[in-house]
Design a protein around this motif. Sequence first.
Motif, PDB file in Angstrom:
ATOM      1  N   THR A 157      41.417  42.531  38.693  1.00  0.00           N
ATOM      2  CA  THR A 157      41.311  41.193  39.271  1.00  0.00           C
ATOM      3  C   THR A 157      40.657  41.276  40.640  1.00  0.00           C
ATOM      4  O   THR A 157      40.713  42.309  41.315  1.00  0.00           O
ATOM      5  CB  THR A 157      42.693  40.543  39.418  1.00  0.00           C
ATOM      6  OG1 THR A 157      43.544  41.403  40.182  1.00  0.00           O
ATOM      7  CG2 THR A 157      43.324  40.283  38.070  1.00  0.00           C
ATOM      8  N   VAL A 158      40.037  40.174  41.036  1.00  0.00           N
ATOM      9  CA  VAL A 158      39.437  40.067  42.363  1.00  0.00           C
ATOM     10  C   VAL A 158      39.909  38.757  42.984  1.00  0.00           C
ATOM     11  O   VAL A 158      40.441  37.872  42.298  1.00  0.00           O
ATOM     12  CB  VAL A 158      37.895  40.101  42.302  1.00  0.00           C
ATOM     13  CG1 VAL A 158      37.405  41.437  41.786  1.00  0.00           C
ATOM     14  CG2 VAL A 158      37.361  38.963  41.444  1.00  0.00           C
TER      15      VAL A 158
ATOM     16  N   VAL B 111      37.851  39.923  36.260  1.00  0.00           N
ATOM     17  CA  VAL B 111      36.403  40.126  36.260  1.00  0.00           C
ATOM     18  C   VAL B 111      35.882  40.031  34.830  1.00  0.00           C
ATOM     19  O   VAL B 111      36.663  40.049  33.870  1.00  0.00           O
ATOM     20  CB  VAL B 111      36.060  41.489  36.888  1.00  0.00           C
ATOM     21  CG1 VAL B 111      36.463  41.519  38.348  1.00  0.00           C
ATOM     22  CG2 VAL B 111      36.745  42.614  36.135  1.00  0.00           C
TER      23      VAL B 111
ATOM     24  N   GLU C 147      35.288  42.125  48.248  1.00  0.00           N
ATOM     25  CA  GLU C 147      35.356  41.738  46.835  1.00  0.00           C
ATOM     26  C   GLU C 147      35.979  40.353  46.718  1.00  0.00           C
ATOM     27  O   GLU C 147      37.075  40.173  46.158  1.00  0.00           O
ATOM     28  CB  GLU C 147      36.146  42.780  46.045  1.00  0.00           C
ATOM     29  CG  GLU C 147      35.487  44.154  46.051  1.00  0.00           C
ATOM     30  CD  GLU C 147      36.325  45.219  45.373  1.00  0.00           C
ATOM     31  OE1 GLU C 147      37.453  44.887  44.922  1.00  0.00           O
ATOM     32  OE2 GLU C 147      35.881  46.370  45.292  1.00  0.00           O
TER      33      GLU C 147
ATOM     34  N   LEU D  71      30.466  43.966  40.515  1.00  0.00           N
ATOM     35  CA  LEU D  71      29.985  43.355  39.276  1.00  0.00           C
ATOM     36  C   LEU D  71      28.581  43.796  38.896  1.00  0.00           C
ATOM     37  O   LEU D  71      28.127  43.514  37.780  1.00  0.00           O
ATOM     38  CB  LEU D  71      30.027  41.829  39.398  1.00  0.00           C
ATOM     39  CG  LEU D  71      31.389  41.201  39.722  1.00  0.00           C
ATOM     40  CD1 LEU D  71      31.269  39.682  39.784  1.00  0.00           C
ATOM     41  CD2 LEU D  71      32.435  41.620  38.698  1.00  0.00           C
TER      42      LEU D  71
ATOM     43  N   LEU E 263      31.872  42.434  46.176  1.00  0.00           N
ATOM     44  CA  LEU E 263      31.923  41.826  44.849  1.00  0.00           C
ATOM     45  C   LEU E 263      30.595  42.007  44.122  1.00  0.00           C
ATOM     46  O   LEU E 263      30.574  42.287  42.910  1.00  0.00           O
ATOM     47  CB  LEU E 263      32.259  40.343  44.969  1.00  0.00           C
ATOM     48  CG  LEU E 263      32.441  39.617  43.631  1.00  0.00           C
ATOM     49  CD1 LEU E 263      33.738  40.041  42.973  1.00  0.00           C
ATOM     50  CD2 LEU E 263      32.417  38.109  43.812  1.00  0.00           C
TER      51      LEU E 263
ATOM     52  N   MET F 112      34.343  34.432  35.077  1.00  0.00           N
ATOM     53  CA  MET F 112      35.661  34.971  35.403  1.00  0.00           C
ATOM     54  C   MET F 112      36.731  34.124  34.729  1.00  0.00           C
ATOM     55  O   MET F 112      36.456  33.012  34.243  1.00  0.00           O
ATOM     56  CB  MET F 112      35.877  34.997  36.919  1.00  0.00           C
ATOM     57  CG  MET F 112      34.971  35.952  37.658  1.00  0.00           C
ATOM     58  SD  MET F 112      35.399  36.071  39.402  1.00  0.00           S
ATOM     59  CE  MET F 112      34.314  37.401  39.904  1.00  0.00           C
TER      60      MET F 112
END
Length: 755
Positions: free
Chosen positions: A494-495, A488, A566, A533, A529, A543
């Motif tokens: 992490t996504v 991110v 997400e 964010l 998500l 990203m």
Amino acid sequence: MPRSAELRWIRADLRARRGQAGLTVLAVAGIVTALIVAATLLEGGTNPWRGLFERSHGAHIWIHSKDVPDVSALRGLPGVTDVAGPYRSAPATLATGGRRVPITLRETPAAFTSVARPLPREGRWLDPRAPDGVVVERSFARALGLRPGSPFTVTGLNGATHQLTVAGLAESGDQGFYPEWTPGLAWTLGQTLDVVEPAPGRTEAVTGLRLADPADTDLVVQRAVFTLRNQVQRVTTWREVRASMELDDRLLGLLLALFGVAGLVAAALALANAAGGRVLTQLRDIATLKSLGFTRGQVVRMLLAEHGTLGLLGIALGVLAARLVTAYAMGETVAVPLSAGPLAAIVAGTALAVLVAVLVPAWRGGRVPPLPAAPAAPPRGRLSRLARVALLVRLPPALVLGARDAFTRRTPAALTACGVALPMMLITIGLGCWATLDDFGRHPESVGQAAALSIRPGDMTAEEARQRVMADPDVVAAYPGAELDALVPWQTRTVRTRALGLSSDPYPFPVVEGRMFADRGEAVAGQGLLDLLGVRVGDRVRMTIGGTPLIVRIVGRVIEPEQDGEVLSFGVDSLAAKDALPPRFYALVLRPGADAAQVRARLQEQGLEVTRAVNPAERLAVVRVIIVALVVVLALIGLANLLTASALGLRDHVLDLAVLKAMGLTPRQVTATLVTAAGLPAAVGVVAGAAAGAFWSRALIDLEGRGSGVGAGIGRAPTPGMLAAALLIAIGAASLVALIPARRAARARVPVTAR
């Protein structure tokens, strides 16, 4: 007066109304069961992770890097107390029972480490004397039917196959349950990993960090990523693991909590109505007791003891039933039982609600004057508007008289209507949840599953796999795709990013806000998500995927049931060539009516790795069982209210029955009068509750969808057929409950006199 006289009176009164007393006990028991199971699910949603994490002394952060990181630098970061690894890890494909699924092989020493040590559950741990033995994560092994001693085949990235054996099964608090957390995990010795993946460039290093304070996770991740520069591939934290373990349990727990709390209010109304009705029907008995020497305090104490005992008995029965339900239905999914604090709070809160519900009617009973000969006449009043309408439309006399008497006592009538409306509203909301699940099953494309199958090329090239797939008559489209983890913007975690389809030919994601991406650099995102964010549709985000920065503009919000919403989705052509080519899989959209199982079997015969999409409705199938159980409990609450209303109605009409018969009304007409008088408030409550439930069900489901990250737009109101059936059944049940005592009173040969 001695206490024995009070006990004899309570016992005699309970024997005289066993059915109503039994319904009251069952209603309270059902509500307590729902509340305890809800609290157990909500706490159990985090406790499986918490228990596993603490027993395994897990790592709060896992850093995946291409090269072996500087361990001393990571250990020296502020807040880091210990380091696990680094361990080598390699992807592979596991083949067993005709299935081919991705798996991660992670190097682990034979001797247990102090940090992030797996917890063996079955079989044995790794043994250097048996290098072909591996330990498989338990949920992954169960999904594939693997047991200790089971042989299976793994294929490395170089295409070579190797025969391995399951040495044992283990659990870990460092990775979520399969299939919510993919790929599956297996722990191996270093020498075994060298055989499966001999090329150093095809492995990655996995390093775990144990923190002194979990709240410092984001800050430590930032420092670790800065320290390792461009080595970091992805990062996972304890929050992601916990969320993956708790998703379904929390959804079920919140549903039960909603029904439980609202049902508790309905049960309190039922108890208050029952106690108040009994006081009204026992005015002469209470007056006689007071004339015999019973004090006001004794009368209040007797009424509290009688009605409070029913509630407390229901609480005890509910606690026992909840323990049986959690032990039988949940099995091992609840690793830690409900702690004493929440359990005591539920029991004490329910007991307080029960006592408060019966206190006011008991206090009113204590104020009854000692006048044994006082008639129990109903209050008088003007002709109601409802009765006037009945006269204007020339309804039969029995119905006009019933409409006149339905709201003679406004407070009991209002309590009856409210006591029926609240359970009916909850039942309608439950039907809305049922309709939502049905919509998931009938229209999987509405939750992002337009593709029923996905295939991986395996040993063949991507283009060859696509040609074989498109040759199948049931396959309409094959969208190239890749799923990658991305850091991110602030690089704290992490996504999931999903590249699927081309910008000019996108996969049919269910867009509920904004539009579908149509050009390179455009993307759609799930609600989870956007919340993570802190961005909205129209914003740009940056990203990092595999060390390569990616800047996209979010042009739409989609329904996203995976990864708590997400997930960022875009076209394959928005990725760098090294990540996009060749496609890692193809998502297959089948023609309407095609049998996915048959298509899957045909494609597997051609050597393709085929995976079936798991519909969210399948994961939440237990919700249907819960809805049925809650409907039964809520129906019991409604029946208890109706029995009280019927008894009170008969009490008000004991003087009128003889007059009605003398006027020429037949027993059938008298019965119709009594049923109408008792059934009209119930019918008003049924209609009002159903209307409120139909109005709020979609909004509440969407609210829960937004809170869980899936996103608003999934809620469905009950279908007209469901709603009509529920109304007919509820009104029919109300009429039936009122009919039984009404027929008995109408057919009495001796004129009824005042008590």
